[in-house]
Design an enzyme around this catalytic site. Structure first.
Site, PDB file in Angstrom:
ATOM      1  N   LYS A 134       1.048  -1.227  -0.168  1.00 14.91           N
ATOM      2  CA  LYS A 134       0.059  -0.052   0.030  1.00 14.91           C
ATOM      3  C   LYS A 134       0.727   1.421  -0.244  1.00 14.91           C
ATOM      4  O   LYS A 134       0.636   2.246  -0.744  1.00 14.91           O
ATOM      5  CB  LYS A 134      -0.884   0.028   1.347  1.00 14.91           C
ATOM      6  N   ASP A 178      -6.331   0.851   0.991  1.00 11.17           N
ATOM      7  CA  ASP A 178      -6.355   1.416   2.304  1.00 11.17           C
ATOM      8  C   ASP A 178      -7.817   0.797   2.883  1.00 11.17           C
ATOM      9  O   ASP A 178      -8.555   0.055   2.245  1.00 11.17           O
ATOM     10  CB  ASP A 178      -6.134   2.806   2.741  1.00 11.17           C
TER      11      ASP A 178
END
Length: 386
Positions: free
Chosen positions: A254, A272
């Site tokens: 991420k 997320d």
């Protein structure tokens, strides 16, 4: 003389008159057809039998009426019901149950209709379970196009001026808001502007600066370790390759894609918590692991759209499609959303749930892009202000 009497007897016999038999008793008379006539007693009995037959038939006809009357008889004086009444109630029970089920079903349908069709919003049907891959791709891309019109100013909501500041800020954003990170990093970067500076920093001093972000001890260890790796392995520069970024302390896929997409212009999907929540609500995927979500969603869009897709989805998740109470009545993509109705559907009430610039409140960046300000966005206040 004897012949005359015999003839006379025969004549009388022919007329049906009683004649004496050899025993001396009177024999029953015969009719003109030669049949014996019934005795007076038998005739009377037959007559009575014929008269009684209609009465019996009438009694037989009235028997069902009496039975029906018995079935419908009211409860006795002691409050107990007759057998026939119980039978009737038992027979009517299925009909009552069916009527009750129908009423419940109608109520449920009415509630669903009220939920699905609020004032000023179109009725929204859940996409079919057998939605083809082609239909899914079309719906997903249309959602992204709609969001691009709603958030033309979408951007990373972490303040940064170079890749080093972005990677550190992204590591610090775990388990907190971008706003809190943006309010904390100015003091950190003012004291430690380069990887070399942060690599040599005193851990306790860094912990004190990072305390507002939560988990400050673990985050201090990560950013100092990250800075040392950049200094020792990459000459103090943030690498621009995924395989290098994920080797750094505290950096996962991420964080790596945030850096690649926003600092180096290389496509990446940022999975997320907001992204995960929304793509499952939209039925883009049923996966729950970030890596699998990334692969499933990436297959629906060309690579060139991955970075901005992430911004659009995250912006929408923070402003309208909230985790606990989404503002469904103010959602611009309601007709395309299978989860429509999970949140507030009344337009007026939904508008009160909007956050950041959609609700007329400050955003998360202290120094947002000019395009955001031009769209009516309000900069976030610094730490301790107000």
């Amino acid at each position: 003389m004897t012949a005359t009497k015999t003839a006379s007897k025969k004549a009388v016999s022919k007329k049906g008159a009683p004649v004496e038999d050899v025993s001396g008793k009177a024999a029953p008379a015969r009719s003109a057809t030669g049949k014996r006539a019934a005795s007076p007693a038998a005739a009377a009995k037959k007559s009575v039998s014929k008269k009684a037959a209609p009465a019996k038939a009438a009694a037989k006809k009235t028997a069902p009426v009496k039975a029906a009357a018995k079935r419908t008889a009211p409860a006795s004086s002691d409050g107990t019901k007759t057998t026939a009444t119980k039978t009737t109630a038992k027979k009517s029970a299925p009909a009552k149950a069916a009527a009750k089920k129908t009423a419940v079903k109608k109520t449920a349908v009415k509630k669903t209709a009220d939920k699905k069709a609020p004032p000023g919003q179109p009725s929204v049907a859940e996409p079919p379970r057998d939605e083809s891959h082609t239909a899914l791709v079309r719906r997903a891309r249309r959602i992204n196009r709609e969001l691009a019109e709603v958030y033309p100013y979408a951007h990373p909501e972490l303040d940064f001026q170079n890749p080093f500041q972005l990677i550190v800020a992204t590591v610090l954003s775990a388990q907190t808001t971008d706003l809190r990170v943006n309010q904390t990093t100015p003091a950190l970067f003012a004291k430690y502007p380069t990887p070399e500076d942060l690599a040599e920093a005193n851990a306790e001093e860094v912990e004190e600066i990072l305390r507002p972000t939560g988990y400050f001890r673990a985050k201090t260890k990560s950013v100092i370790g990250l800075s040392k790796a950049l200094r020792d392995d990459f000459g103090g520069e943030v690498p621009g390759r995924l395989e290098d970024l994920v080797k750094l302390p505290g950096v996962g896929r991420k964080t790596a894609f945030v850096v690649l997409g926003n600092a180096f212009g290389r496509p990446g999907i940022t999975v997320d918590t907001h992204f995960q929540r929304l793509v499952r609500r939209w039925k883009w995927t049923e996966q729950t692991e970030p890596d699998k979500i990334e692969a499933a969603v990436g297959a629906l869009f060309p690579k060139s759209e991955w970075t901005m897709l992430s911004h659009h989805v995250i912006f929408h998740g923070r402003r309208i499609c909230h985790a606990r109470k989404p503002a469904c009545g103010a959602c611009p993509i309601a007709p395309l959303c299978p989860a429509y109705g999970e949140g507030e559907t009344d337009p007026e009430k939904a508008r009160k749930l909007l956050k950041y610039e959609k609700g007329g409140f400050p955003g998360q960046r202290l120094n947002p892009p000019q395009s955001y300000l031009d769209a009516g966005g309000i900069p976030a206040p610094p730490l301790g202000a107000g």
